[in-house]
Write a protein that holds these residues in place. Structure first.
Motif, short mmCIF file in Angstrom:
data_model
loop_
_atom_site.label_atom_id
_atom_site.label_comp_id
_atom_site.label_asym_id
_atom_site.label_seq_id
_atom_site.Cartn_x
_atom_site.Cartn_y
_atom_site.Cartn_z
N ALA A 188 14.13 38.76 10.78
CA ALA A 188 12.69 38.48 10.76
C ALA A 188 12.13 38.59 9.35
O ALA A 188 11.27 37.79 8.94
CB ALA A 188 11.96 39.44 11.71
N TYR A 189 12.60 39.57 8.59
CA TYR A 189 12.16 39.72 7.20
C TYR A 189 12.53 38.47 6.40
O TYR A 189 11.72 37.94 5.63
CB TYR A 189 12.80 40.96 6.59
CG TYR A 189 12.62 41.09 5.09
CD1 TYR A 189 11.42 41.56 4.56
CD2 TYR A 189 13.64 40.74 4.22
CE1 TYR A 189 11.24 41.66 3.18
CE2 TYR A 189 13.47 40.85 2.84
CZ TYR A 189 12.28 41.30 2.33
OH TYR A 189 12.12 41.41 0.97
N LEU A 190 13.76 37.96 6.58
CA LEU A 190 14.20 36.77 5.84
C LEU A 190 13.43 35.54 6.29
O LEU A 190 13.10 34.66 5.47
CB LEU A 190 15.70 36.56 6.03
CG LEU A 190 16.59 37.58 5.33
CD1 LEU A 190 18.05 37.41 5.76
CD2 LEU A 190 16.48 37.44 3.82
N GLU A 191 13.13 35.45 7.58
CA GLU A 191 12.33 34.31 8.05
C GLU A 191 10.94 34.32 7.41
O GLU A 191 10.40 33.27 7.05
CB GLU A 191 12.22 34.35 9.57
CG GLU A 191 13.52 33.98 10.28
CD GLU A 191 13.41 34.12 11.78
OE1 GLU A 191 12.57 34.92 12.24
OE2 GLU A 191 14.18 33.44 12.49
N GLY A 192 10.37 35.51 7.26
CA GLY A 192 9.09 35.61 6.59
C GLY A 192 9.18 35.21 5.13
O GLY A 192 8.31 34.51 4.60
N PHE A 193 10.26 35.66 4.48
CA PHE A 193 10.46 35.31 3.07
C PHE A 193 10.66 33.81 2.90
O PHE A 193 10.25 33.22 1.89
CB PHE A 193 11.67 36.07 2.53
CG PHE A 193 11.97 35.83 1.08
CD1 PHE A 193 11.09 36.23 0.09
CD2 PHE A 193 13.15 35.20 0.70
CE1 PHE A 193 11.36 36.01 -1.25
CE2 PHE A 193 13.44 34.98 -0.64
CZ PHE A 193 12.54 35.38 -1.62
N ALA A 194 11.30 33.17 3.88
CA ALA A 194 11.58 31.73 3.80
C ALA A 194 10.30 30.90 3.69
O ALA A 194 10.32 29.79 3.14
CB ALA A 194 12.38 31.28 5.02
N ARG A 195 9.20 31.43 4.19
CA ARG A 195 7.93 30.70 4.09
C ARG A 195 7.45 30.60 2.65
O ARG A 195 6.56 29.79 2.34
CB ARG A 195 6.88 31.36 4.98
CG ARG A 195 7.17 31.23 6.46
CD ARG A 195 5.98 31.64 7.31
NE ARG A 195 5.78 33.07 7.33
CZ ARG A 195 6.34 33.89 8.22
NH1 ARG A 195 7.13 33.41 9.17
NH2 ARG A 195 6.09 35.19 8.18
N ASP A 196 8.02 31.41 1.77
CA ASP A 196 7.66 31.39 0.35
C ASP A 196 8.62 30.53 -0.46
O ASP A 196 8.45 30.39 -1.67
CB ASP A 196 7.67 32.83 -0.20
CG ASP A 196 6.72 33.02 -1.37
OD1 ASP A 196 5.85 32.14 -1.57
OD2 ASP A 196 6.86 34.02 -2.08
N ALA A 197 9.64 29.98 0.21
CA ALA A 197 10.64 29.16 -0.48
C ALA A 197 10.27 27.68 -0.36
O ALA A 197 9.20 27.32 0.14
CB ALA A 197 12.02 29.42 0.13
N GLY A 198 11.15 26.83 -0.84
CA GLY A 198 10.93 25.40 -0.76
C GLY A 198 11.39 24.85 0.58
O GLY A 198 11.69 25.59 1.51
#
Length: 397
Positions: free
Chosen positions: A77-87
């Motif tokens: 879930a943490y990585l999924e949240g971080f993915a929203r800040d990626a391209g």
């Protein structure tokens, strides 16, 4: 797309975020889903480092238990949240081969057809290929032989005892879980370092981070092979607690030496359990000195207790239903990246700016790529920023 990032784990997402902030158009190709390697861990898996190490760029840990250990799904879930800040991420697009393009640059053979790129950043994980020694192929029919990546929980396994081969971080965690589930495992031990889980109310990783341990470079190791040394024996399960061979012994787990050979009726072990434990104790002493030098008397860890345990020379395989190999991993980049940029162990060779001998080809998220922390949640961002800077420089030239 002129810039392609392969992999949407912590490294690929960190590179993607850095490229986006630098104004570089790119796409991330992901064979499965964000954080796939974490999703594939066993059911009870927890973060082995403390929660504060969930510290990807711009996304520090925001919970109320920095010294605790979140479960597998919370990491995802943490990585999924971080993915929203990626391209942009194209999920379900795997890369089978990366080779030279017909007119320069690169061609990626993907499950969605060929893609061409001027720049490729490979972020497919630190280790992807489970290592099985040759003896793994010699077990008799009727015994399930699995890698740790295939393990989910004790109920999944066939009836009977379980032989766990390998005593690194994964091996000791699975041996403990199997013992608590009543599966009476035997663990075939190798040379692995160990640490206490906590000292003076702080996680041991918090103490280690106060030294320069995670800044160690490849050149600081005694040999390139030391890059393959097992991680510290430790666990974050049930709030985190000490877990090493002494703990397993006291829990009733049968400890054995290296798996030597197998025939139709038995597995045979080397008489080296004491030597393997002594190796782990020596690494613990190295850490004790390092912490004492960096932090003073408050970090003076206790000496290890004397080790005594009898080890069987063999076990009757008639009692066993499963063999679980937890004997480490090896990089697999060389199996699909068709460029001569790897050392003898298969690790990519990079310069200080993370460029390779092939212009436009980069790697990120590889253990000891620049430092010990290069593949870790709290360290990969540093390398990702360097990769992005190199890519920007190349595109501008």
């Amino acid at each position: 797309m002129s810039v392609v990032v392969v992999g949407a784990g912590q490294a690929g997402l960190s590179v993607s975020r850095a490229l986006r902030l630098s104004g570089v158009e790119h796409v991330v190709l992901e064979a499965s889903d964000v954080g796939a390697s974490w999703r594939g861990r066993w059911d009870s898996f927890t973060l082995v480092t403390p929660n504060w190490t969930l510290d990807l760029p711009g996304h520090p840990y925001a919970g109320d238990d920095p010294e605790g250990h979140v479960a597998r799904d919370e990491i995802v879930a943490y990585l999924e949240g971080f993915a929203r800040d990626a391209g942009p991420i194209e999920r379900g697009v795997g890369v089978a081969r990366l080779g030279p393009g017909s007119s320069g640059g690169f061609v990626l053979e993907t499950t969605d057809g060929p893609r061409e790129a001027e720049v490729v950043v490979v972020c497919t994980g630190a280790y992807r290929r489970p290592h099985r020694p040759a003896v793994a192929a010699t077990f008799p029919d009727g015994i399930a032989v699995l890698d740790a990546l295939e393990y989910r929980n004790p109920d999944q396994l066939p009836k009977g005892r379980v032989l766990v081969v390998g005593s690194g971080q994964t091996g000791v965690q699975l041996a403990e879980e199997l013992q608590l589930a009543g599966r009476d495992p035997v663990i075939s031990c190798g040379r692995s370092p160990w640490v206490p889980r906590r000292w003076r109310d702080l996680d041991i990783v918090t103490w280690i981070a106060r030294t320069d341990f995670f800044d160690d470079t490849l050149a600081s190791l005694p040999s390139p092979q030391a890059r393959l040394l097992a991680n510290f024996q430790a666990t974050g399960a049930r709030g985190g607690h000490d877990l090493h061979v002494r703990v397993l012994r006291d829990l009733g787990v049968t400890l054995a030496g290296h798996l030597d050979r197998v025939d139709d009726r038995a597995a045979y072990f080397a008489d080296d359990l004491a030597a393997s434990v002594a190796f782990g104790d020596a690494r613990y002493d190295d850490l004790r000195r390092r912490l004492r030098d960096a932090c003073g008397d408050e970090a003076a860890l206790p000496e290890p207790e004397p080790f005594q345990a009898s080890a069987p020379a063999s076990v009757d395989l008639g009692d066993f239903g499963t063999v679980l190999f937890t004997s480490g991993y090896r990089p697999d980049h060389r199996t699909w990246v068709d460029f001569p940029v790897f050392d003898d162990l298969g690790f990519p060779v990079v310069a200080d700016d993370l460029t390779t001998a092939v212009p436009g080809l980069y790697f990120c998220g590889v253990h000891f790529l620049r430092k010990r922390q290069s593949s870790l949640l709290f360290g990969v961002g540093e390398d990702a920023a360097i990769v992005a800077e190199s890519v920007v420089s190349r595109l501008a030239s």
